[in-house]
Design a protein around this motif. Structure first.
Motif, PDB file in Angstrom:
ATOM      1  N   PHE A  11       0.841  -1.205   0.000  1.00 32.12           N
ATOM      2  CA  PHE A  11       0.000   0.000   0.000  1.00 32.12           C
ATOM      3  C   PHE A  11       0.872   1.249   0.000  1.00 32.12           C
ATOM      4  O   PHE A  11       0.515   2.286   0.539  1.00 32.12           O
ATOM      5  N   CYS A  31      10.303  -5.320   9.495  1.00 32.87           N
ATOM      6  CA  CYS A  31       9.956  -3.973   9.022  1.00 32.87           C
ATOM      7  C   CYS A  31      11.199  -3.156   8.648  1.00 32.87           C
ATOM      8  O   CYS A  31      12.149  -3.081   9.422  1.00 32.87           O
ATOM      9  N   PRO A  32      11.188  -2.528   7.470  1.00 34.48           N
ATOM     10  CA  PRO A  32      12.361  -1.724   7.078  1.00 34.48           C
ATOM     11  C   PRO A  32      12.533  -0.434   7.875  1.00 34.48           C
ATOM     12  O   PRO A  32      13.611   0.162   7.836  1.00 34.48           O
ATOM     13  N   THR A  33      11.495   0.035   8.545  1.00 33.02           N
ATOM     14  CA  THR A  33      11.648   1.297   9.294  1.00 33.02           C
ATOM     15  C   THR A  33      11.741   1.098  10.798  1.00 33.02           C
ATOM     16  O   THR A  33      12.021   2.045  11.524  1.00 33.02           O
ATOM     17  N   ARG A  55       3.480   0.350  18.948  1.00 30.18           N
ATOM     18  CA  ARG A  55       4.036   0.123  17.608  1.00 30.18           C
ATOM     19  C   ARG A  55       3.279   0.942  16.553  1.00 30.18           C
ATOM     20  O   ARG A  55       3.891   1.600  15.717  1.00 30.18           O
ATOM     21  N   LYS A  92       4.540   4.625  14.587  1.00 25.64           N
ATOM     22  CA  LYS A  92       4.702   4.763  13.140  1.00 25.64           C
ATOM     23  C   LYS A  92       3.774   5.797  12.523  1.00 25.64           C
ATOM     24  O   LYS A  92       4.165   6.521  11.605  1.00 25.64           O
ATOM     25  N   CYS A 124       6.318   4.178   8.066  1.00 26.19           N
ATOM     26  CA  CYS A 124       5.891   2.999   7.299  1.00 26.19           C
ATOM     27  C   CYS A 124       5.984   3.350   5.833  1.00 26.19           C
ATOM     28  O   CYS A 124       5.645   4.471   5.439  1.00 26.19           O
ATOM     29  N   VAL A 125       6.452   2.403   5.022  1.00 21.73           N
ATOM     30  CA  VAL A 125       6.541   2.658   3.585  1.00 21.73           C
ATOM     31  C   VAL A 125       5.605   1.757   2.787  1.00 21.73           C
ATOM     32  O   VAL A 125       5.683   1.698   1.569  1.00 21.73           O
ATOM     33  N   GLY A 126       4.760   1.024   3.495  1.00 21.16           N
ATOM     34  CA  GLY A 126       3.739   0.226   2.821  1.00 21.16           C
ATOM     35  C   GLY A 126       4.233  -1.029   2.148  1.00 21.16           C
ATOM     36  O   GLY A 126       3.623  -1.513   1.194  1.00 21.16           O
ATOM     37  N   CYS A 127       5.346  -1.592   2.650  1.00 17.94           N
ATOM     38  CA  CYS A 127       5.917  -2.779   1.993  1.00 17.94           C
ATOM     39  C   CYS A 127       5.103  -4.042   2.246  1.00 17.94           C
ATOM     40  O   CYS A 127       5.260  -5.030   1.538  1.00 17.94           O
ATOM     41  N   GLY A 128       4.289  -4.019   3.300  1.00 22.13           N
ATOM     42  CA  GLY A 128       3.424  -5.165   3.580  1.00 22.13           C
ATOM     43  C   GLY A 128       4.100  -6.343   4.262  1.00 22.13           C
ATOM     44  O   GLY A 128       3.461  -7.377   4.495  1.00 22.13           O
ATOM     45  N   ARG A 129       5.375  -6.235   4.608  1.00 23.27           N
ATOM     46  CA  ARG A 129       6.068  -7.383   5.204  1.00 23.27           C
ATOM     47  C   ARG A 129       5.423  -7.812   6.525  1.00 23.27           C
ATOM     48  O   ARG A 129       5.255  -8.988   6.795  1.00 23.27           O
ATOM     49  N   CYS A 130       5.064  -6.830   7.369  1.00 25.25           N
ATOM     50  CA  CYS A 130       4.513  -7.194   8.677  1.00 25.25           C
ATOM     51  C   CYS A 130       3.224  -7.973   8.505  1.00 25.25           C
ATOM     52  O   CYS A 130       2.962  -8.927   9.240  1.00 25.25           O
ATOM     53  N   VAL A 182      -1.648  -4.530   8.979  1.00 25.18           N
ATOM     54  CA  VAL A 182      -1.386  -3.120   9.304  1.00 25.18           C
ATOM     55  C   VAL A 182      -2.415  -2.195   8.645  1.00 25.18           C
ATOM     56  O   VAL A 182      -2.805  -1.175   9.205  1.00 25.18           O
TER      57      VAL A 182
HETATM   58  S1  SF4 Z   1       4.014  -2.337   5.833  1.00 22.50           S
HETATM   59 FE1  SF4 Z   1       4.608  -3.120   7.866  1.00 22.50          FE
HETATM   60  S2  SF4 Z   1       6.713  -3.897   7.578  1.00 22.50           S
HETATM   61 FE2  SF4 Z   1       6.270  -2.552   5.801  1.00 22.50          FE
HETATM   62  S3  SF4 Z   1       7.014  -0.513   6.416  1.00 22.50           S
HETATM   63 FE3  SF4 Z   1       4.845  -0.595   7.001  1.00 22.50          FE
HETATM   64  S4  SF4 Z   1       4.851  -1.277   9.136  1.00 22.50           S
HETATM   65 FE4  SF4 Z   1       6.878  -1.760   8.305  1.00 22.50          FE
END
Ligand code: SF4
Ligand SMILES: Cc1cc2nc3c(=O)[nH]c(=O)nc-3n(C[C@H](O)[C@H](O)[C@H](O)COP(=O)(O)OP(=O)(O)OC[C@H]3O[C@@H](n4cnc5c(N)ncnc54)[C@H](O)[C@@H]3O)c2cc1C
Ligand code: SF4
Ligand code: FES
Lengths: 279, 342
Positions: B145, B248-250, B299, B303, B317-323, B333
């Motif tokens: 996202f 999470c990258p951040t 948490r 963010k 958050c950069v929206g990578c979706g990993r979490c 998230v």
């Molecule tokens: S989507 Fe989740 S893992 Fe990715 S940057 Fe946002 S909080 Fe961190």
């Protein structure tokens, strides 16, 4: 470019058992390199990380005042890993100090005002620094009336007794030293800090209050100040949270968006009223 | 700066020349997952992948990192004095890094280098000695996202060069002086390649259909958001495992510990997590975030509310979706943020 994690090497100059229960010791440190003493410019209210190689670091309020010279004084309660190790260390040993960290009390904004200090237990450390600084001939004239209320459980638990005597004898500061319960031979005040504050009844007009002590003291002092008409922006407190980096990076000590290490530890009551009680 | 073009068949010599004086890392396939590995040729380079499992944050903020060392002896004249670890001696290149991961470094720069006179020297040293060559996302994953958190599949912020996969060729867009230098020997891209890349950007952005809305979170005072009734429910499923924070990258919280062995000692920092109760536990036993609810709330508040306040609007958050992909109990998230915004 300074490395914010690198402590200055210091030598323990003096160790003193500070209280009758031996839970607190006061340490004086001297910098090994004069240029570090020069670089360590601080004001009352700031803290430093005491760094014991092999054990770690503990954030401790600076109890000395820069007006006292280039040595640093800290009073440390024996609590966990680092502070217990510190309690076993002796004069002459080498360790580290990292700082100064955090913001001092707003000494500039406090100029021209009456100052009320309410201290309980060993939270008095940075207020010792503040008192010494305020009472220094260079600074005393810039402030109005100074009221100092300080309480401990017993006479033997009071810190900095020589200074307390000195301040008690001065006419330009109202000193109220109190212990929890009556003890034979004690000729000063008896009662908890909030009760004494109630009796002293310091007026809020053109005044600032610095309040530091255990949570229970803060809890019972607040209604007393409220009753006298003190507002949140006149009440200045100093917070403690668990810390590591001390410079607002490791993410550990926050209260809402603010880091106690970097944005504090000094906050006004008004600021804290807008934030989660995560301290 | 002109867009350049490079044929995939010529990539090998490009990578080999990069690797002559630098350490080059790229996402490579390892059975079912994608991970970062050092490469010295284009043999294992991949162009069809979503993103690496782990974020590349460890290149600048290793999971365990030695900060200082000391001689663990009071008898030694130089004993018990902390000495800095030496800086990196070689440059490194992160090739085919996803735009969201590069953007995450820009957010973390605001944290690690907040004090320009005393930045986190360990982070900064590695950042200064690294070139980031991004690979735009062709087929974003369903959990992405990025477009609603100041980022996107072709986002350029933080990159020295952006590559866009055009099939046989890659469009190479230099974005900084470092990027320009590396692209010096490449041919200018023909207009049709530039147009094709622009079309792909639009299509990728449109392919990202999940969004978060932070408008109310931004408006509300801190305490009002903190007391949002949604936090009474979301924490229940969470097991405080910390997986989300490690992926999470951040996320950048860390612990500092000393280690000694005989006469040698060092101070290390290790990734830590706000999901652990020990994280905030005072020595007295008091814990300002003593409950699971407090920690889960921290948490998300950190963010999406605290970081924007502290960092001039930057979202943590950069929206990578990993979490969302990695959480063992399926806490998403996007659902959390949208519920916080209700
Ligand atoms: S989507 Fe989740 S893992 Fe990715 S940057 Fe946002 S909080 Fe961190
Ligand atoms: C701004 C500020 C000013 C302060 N001023 C003073 C002062 O003037 N005087 C004073 O005495 N104190 C002061 N304190 C409090 C002081 O910092 C703490 O008492 C001190 O940090 C305790 O450190 P320690 O290493 O002895 O305890 P630790 O051993 O660090 O204990 C911390 C807690 O974490 C746990 N823990 C630690 N490490 C681990 C681990 N590896 N694994 C699992 N659990 C672990 C311990 O069980 C303990 O409960 C101040 C604090 C702050 C924030
Ligand atoms: S990964 Fe899921 S269960 Fe684990 S701490 Fe994060 S939100 Fe909680
Ligand atoms: S101690 Fe690291 S952020 Fe405050």
């Amino acid at each position: 470019m300074n490395n914010p994690y690198l402590p200055y090497p210091v030598r323990i100059q003096r160790v003193e058992i500070a209280t009758e229960d031996k839970s607190l010791r006061t340490f004086d440190f001297e910098f090994i390199h004069p240029e570090h003493a020069e670089a360590f410019t601080y004001l009352p209210g700031q803290f430093a990380e005491l760094s014991v190689p092999g054990y770690g670091e503990a954030p401790i309020g600076i109890a000395s005042s820069p007006t006292e010279g280039s040595h640093l004084t800290f009073t440390v309660s024996k609590a966990g890993v680092v502070t217990s190790k510190l309690h076993s260390m002796e004069e002459g040993e080498i360790m580290g100090v990292r700082g100064p960290l955090g913001h001092p009390y707003p000494l500039g904004e406090m100029e021209g005002k009456n100052i009320v200090i309410l201290a309980g237990g060993y939270a008095v450390t940075t207020l010792r620094s503040t008192m010494v600084w305020l009472l220094h001939p260079d600074n005393r004239d810039k402030y109005g009336e100074i009221t100092f209320v300080y309480g401990a459980r017993t006479p033997g638990m009071l810190l900095y007794k020589d200074l307390l005597e000195e301040w008690d004898a001065r006419s330009d500061v109202n000193t109220y030293i109190t212990i929890d319960n009556e003890v034979e031979g004690w000729d000063k005040y008896v009662g908890f800090v909030p009760q004494i504050a109630d009796q002293v009844s310091p007026k809020p007009d053109n005044a600032v209050a610095l309040v530091c002590g255990p949570p229970v003291m803060i809890k019972f002092t607040q209604p007393v100040l409220d009753k006298m008409g003190w507002t949140g922006d006149q009440i200045i407190m100093s917070l403690e949270n668990r810390m590591k980096c001390g410079v607002g990076i490791c993410g550990r000590c926050n209260v809402g968006p603010y880091y106690v290490c970097k944005d504090g530890p000094v906050f006004t009551k008004a600021q804290l009223d807008e934030l989660p009680k995560e301290y | 700066m002109h867009d350049k073009i490079i044929a995939k068949k010529d990539l090998d010599s490009f990578v080999r020349s990069l690797a002559q004086s630098r350490d080059v890392f790229a996402p490579v396939r390892d059975k079912a997952s994608m991970g970062w590995a050092q490469i010295d040729s284009a043999d294992n380079l991949e162009f069809d992948f979503l993103n690496t499992d782990f974020s590349p944050k460890a290149f600048f903020f290793p999971q365990n990192e030695r900060l200082m060392h000391f001689t663990n002896s009071s008898r030694d004249e130089d004993g018990m004095i902390m000495e800095e670890e030496p800086p990196r001696d070689r440059e490194q290149v992160l090739l085919n890094i996803r735009p969201c991961d590069a953007k995450a470094f820009c957010v973390l720069d605001l944290v690690f280098c907040q004090d320009e006179n005393a930045p986190d020297v360990y982070w900064k040293d590695k950042r200064d000695k690294t070139v980031l060559i991004g690979l735009a996302c062709k087929a974003p994953c369903p959990t992405c996202f990025c477009t609603s958190v100041n980022c996107g599949p072709h986002h350029e912020e933080g990159l020295d060069m952006l590559l866009v996969d055009l099939g046989e060729d890659l469009l190479a867009r230099p974005l900084t002086d470092k990027g320009q230098e590396l692209a010096a020997d490449l041919q200018d891209a023909p207009q049709e390649a530039v147009d094709q890349a622009a079309g792909q950007k639009k299509a990728s952005e449109e392919a990202i259909t999940s969004t978060v809305d932070m408008s109310k979170i931004n408006e509300r005072p801190v305490l009002e958001e903190y007391e949002h009734p949604y936090f009474d429910r979301v924490f229940e499923a969470c097991i405080n495992c910390g997986t989300c924070t490690f992926y999470c990258p951040t996320c950048h919280c860390f612990d500092i510990q000393d280690e000694t062995q005989d006469e040698f000692g060092h101070r290390v920092r290790n990734w830590d997590t706000c999901m652990s109760w020990l994280f905030t536990h005072h020595t007295s036993g008091h814990n300002p975030r003593g409950t699971k609810k407090d920690r889960v709330r921290q948490r998300f508040m950190h963010k999406f509310k605290y970081m924007p306040i502290k960092l001039g609007g930057a979202i943590g958050c950069v929206g990578c979706g990993r979490c969302t992909r990695k959480c063992p109990v399926n806490i998403d998230v996007r659902t959390v943020v949208n519920s916080m915004n209700e």
